[in-house]
Scaffold this active site. Structure first.
Site, PDB file in Angstrom:
ATOM      1  N   ASP A   1       0.863  -1.181   0.000  1.00 30.36           N
ATOM      2  CA  ASP A   1       0.000   0.000   0.000  1.00 30.36           C
ATOM      3  C   ASP A   1       0.900   1.231   0.000  1.00 30.36           C
ATOM      4  O   ASP A   1       1.431   1.633   1.035  1.00 30.36           O
ATOM      5  CB  ASP A   1      -0.944   0.015   1.199  1.00 30.36           C
ATOM      6  CG  ASP A   1      -2.114   0.972   0.970  1.00 30.36           C
ATOM      7  OD1 ASP A   1      -1.860   2.127   0.560  1.00 30.36           O
ATOM      8  OD2 ASP A   1      -3.271   0.576   1.169  1.00 30.36           O
ATOM      9  N   ASP A   2       1.082   1.805  -1.178  1.00 31.55           N
ATOM     10  CA  ASP A   2       2.028   2.909  -1.369  1.00 31.55           C
ATOM     11  C   ASP A   2       1.327   4.245  -1.123  1.00 31.55           C
ATOM     12  O   ASP A   2       1.062   5.013  -2.043  1.00 31.55           O
ATOM     13  CB  ASP A   2       2.611   2.841  -2.787  1.00 31.55           C
ATOM     14  CG  ASP A   2       3.698   3.873  -3.009  1.00 31.55           C
ATOM     15  OD1 ASP A   2       4.372   4.254  -2.029  1.00 31.55           O
ATOM     16  OD2 ASP A   2       3.877   4.303  -4.164  1.00 31.55           O
ATOM     17  N   GLU A   3       1.020   4.491   0.140  1.00 35.93           N
ATOM     18  CA  GLU A   3       0.352   5.741   0.521  1.00 35.93           C
ATOM     19  C   GLU A   3       1.009   6.309   1.776  1.00 35.93           C
ATOM     20  O   GLU A   3       1.717   5.622   2.496  1.00 35.93           O
ATOM     21  CB  GLU A   3      -1.126   5.495   0.840  1.00 35.93           C
ATOM     22  CG  GLU A   3      -1.968   4.985  -0.298  1.00 35.93           C
ATOM     23  CD  GLU A   3      -3.420   4.810   0.146  1.00 35.93           C
ATOM     24  OE1 GLU A   3      -4.221   5.730  -0.084  1.00 35.93           O
ATOM     25  OE2 GLU A   3      -3.736   3.751   0.730  1.00 35.93           O
ATOM     26  N   TYR A   4       0.702   7.578   2.034  1.00 44.27           N
ATOM     27  CA  TYR A   4       0.993   8.249   3.307  1.00 44.27           C
ATOM     28  C   TYR A   4       2.469   8.369   3.639  1.00 44.27           C
ATOM     29  O   TYR A   4       2.828   8.489   4.810  1.00 44.27           O
ATOM     30  CB  TYR A   4       0.228   7.574   4.457  1.00 44.27           C
ATOM     31  CG  TYR A   4      -1.256   7.541   4.211  1.00 44.27           C
ATOM     32  CD1 TYR A   4      -1.969   8.719   3.952  1.00 44.27           C
ATOM     33  CD2 TYR A   4      -1.949   6.331   4.203  1.00 44.27           C
ATOM     34  CE1 TYR A   4      -3.331   8.690   3.711  1.00 44.27           C
ATOM     35  CE2 TYR A   4      -3.315   6.284   3.959  1.00 44.27           C
ATOM     36  CZ  TYR A   4      -3.997   7.471   3.709  1.00 44.27           C
ATOM     37  OH  TYR A   4      -5.341   7.443   3.457  1.00 44.27           O
TER      38      TYR A   4
END
Length: 277
Positions: free
Chosen positions: A132-135
């Site tokens: 999950d490539d977020e934040y």
């Protein structure tokens, strides 16, 4: 009906649990397809562990209290799911810091990060890693992202395990020579708009329909709408659906009713899902 029977033989459904309690994890194994007694879910993704760090080249893996409670204090509940045939993945997510999946890392740092994740999967005897490539405060480097994925897949201790990705607005990672489709084993599209068309670009990037799942969130789609979406996924030849964070929106009774609408679309109108304590 013949098509539905054929699809039912290979359909799989994935659930993401957002900061779950131990009971939330146990519950996943209690939802069964009534006619077969088999689990409704094939895979659970524990969401989420984090990637921390003040500089991209020195990332550190971090587990919040919910993840630690499961992995360090209640790993037996993970084993119970695995004994039922449910695969358990761990998701790694950015944490509003200067480190993450697609930060501007050296190849050495990317390889070290990928190998560190594999070591954790081996430590806890999990079945895979979900991306999950977020934040992260740094992001967007397709080469670094690819190098982390490549390190994971190249690690001999990861053989036979799942490398999945939360798919959403990420086309920059799916073109040569750093096409993530060559490294991923599965993808879960998370727009939650209900349209199977969101999966089509990933087929174009090189992923197989049998490796793609469309995300459904009880926050945005009613049970009847979830059934319609699942039917569209089935009829278009994709693998199944991914349910986002039902532990945040549904109790066990309403969850069983929700999953029943999905399995009716996948298998047939007489099928049900039951919560069996």
């Amino acid at each position: 009906m013949a098509f539905l029977a054929s699809f039912a033989a290979c359909a799989r459904n994935v659930v993401f649990l957002n900061n779950p309690s131990p009971q939330d994890v146990k519950d996943v194994g209690h939802y069964v397809v009534t006619s077969t007694g088999k689990p409704f879910f094939s895979d659970l993704v524990l969401f989420a562990a984090n990637i921390n760090g003040s500089t991209p080249n020195s990332p550190v893996l971090y587990y919040n209290s919910q993840m630690s409670a499961i992995l360090n204090d209640n790993i037996d509940i993970v084993r119970e799911l695995q004994q039922k045939g449910i695969k358990v993945q761990i998701s790694y997510l950015g944490n509003h810091q200067n480190a993450g999946w697609s930060c501007n890392m050296t190849t050495k740092a990317a390889t070290k990060l990928g190998n560190a994740m594999v070591a954790e999967v081996v430590k806890y005897d999990l079945n895979g890693i979900s991306v999950d490539d977020e934040y992260s405060t740094c992001s967007g480097n397709a080469t670094a992202f690819y190098n982390v994925l490549k390190a994971i897949r190249a690690n001999p201790y990861f053989s036979g395990k799942t490398l999945s990705k939360a798919l959403w607005s990420d086309s920059q990672y799916f073109s040569a020579p750093t096409n993530a489709a060559t490294q991923l084993t599965e993808g879960y599209e998370m727009t939650y708009g209900g349209s199977v068309s969101y999966l089509a670009p990933y087929v174009g990037y090189g992923m197989l329909k049998s490796n793609l799942f469309l995300g459904i969130s009880p926050q945005f789609s009613s049970a009847s709408q979830a059934g319609t979406i699942a039917g569209s996924v089935s009829s278009n030849g994709y693998q199944g659906v991914m349910i986002w964070a039902p532990n945040a929106f549904l109790d066990t009774t309403t969850a069983a009713a929700y999953y029943t609408q999905i399995v009716k679309a996948q298998v047939g109108s007489t099928e049900t899902v039951t919560y069996v304590p």
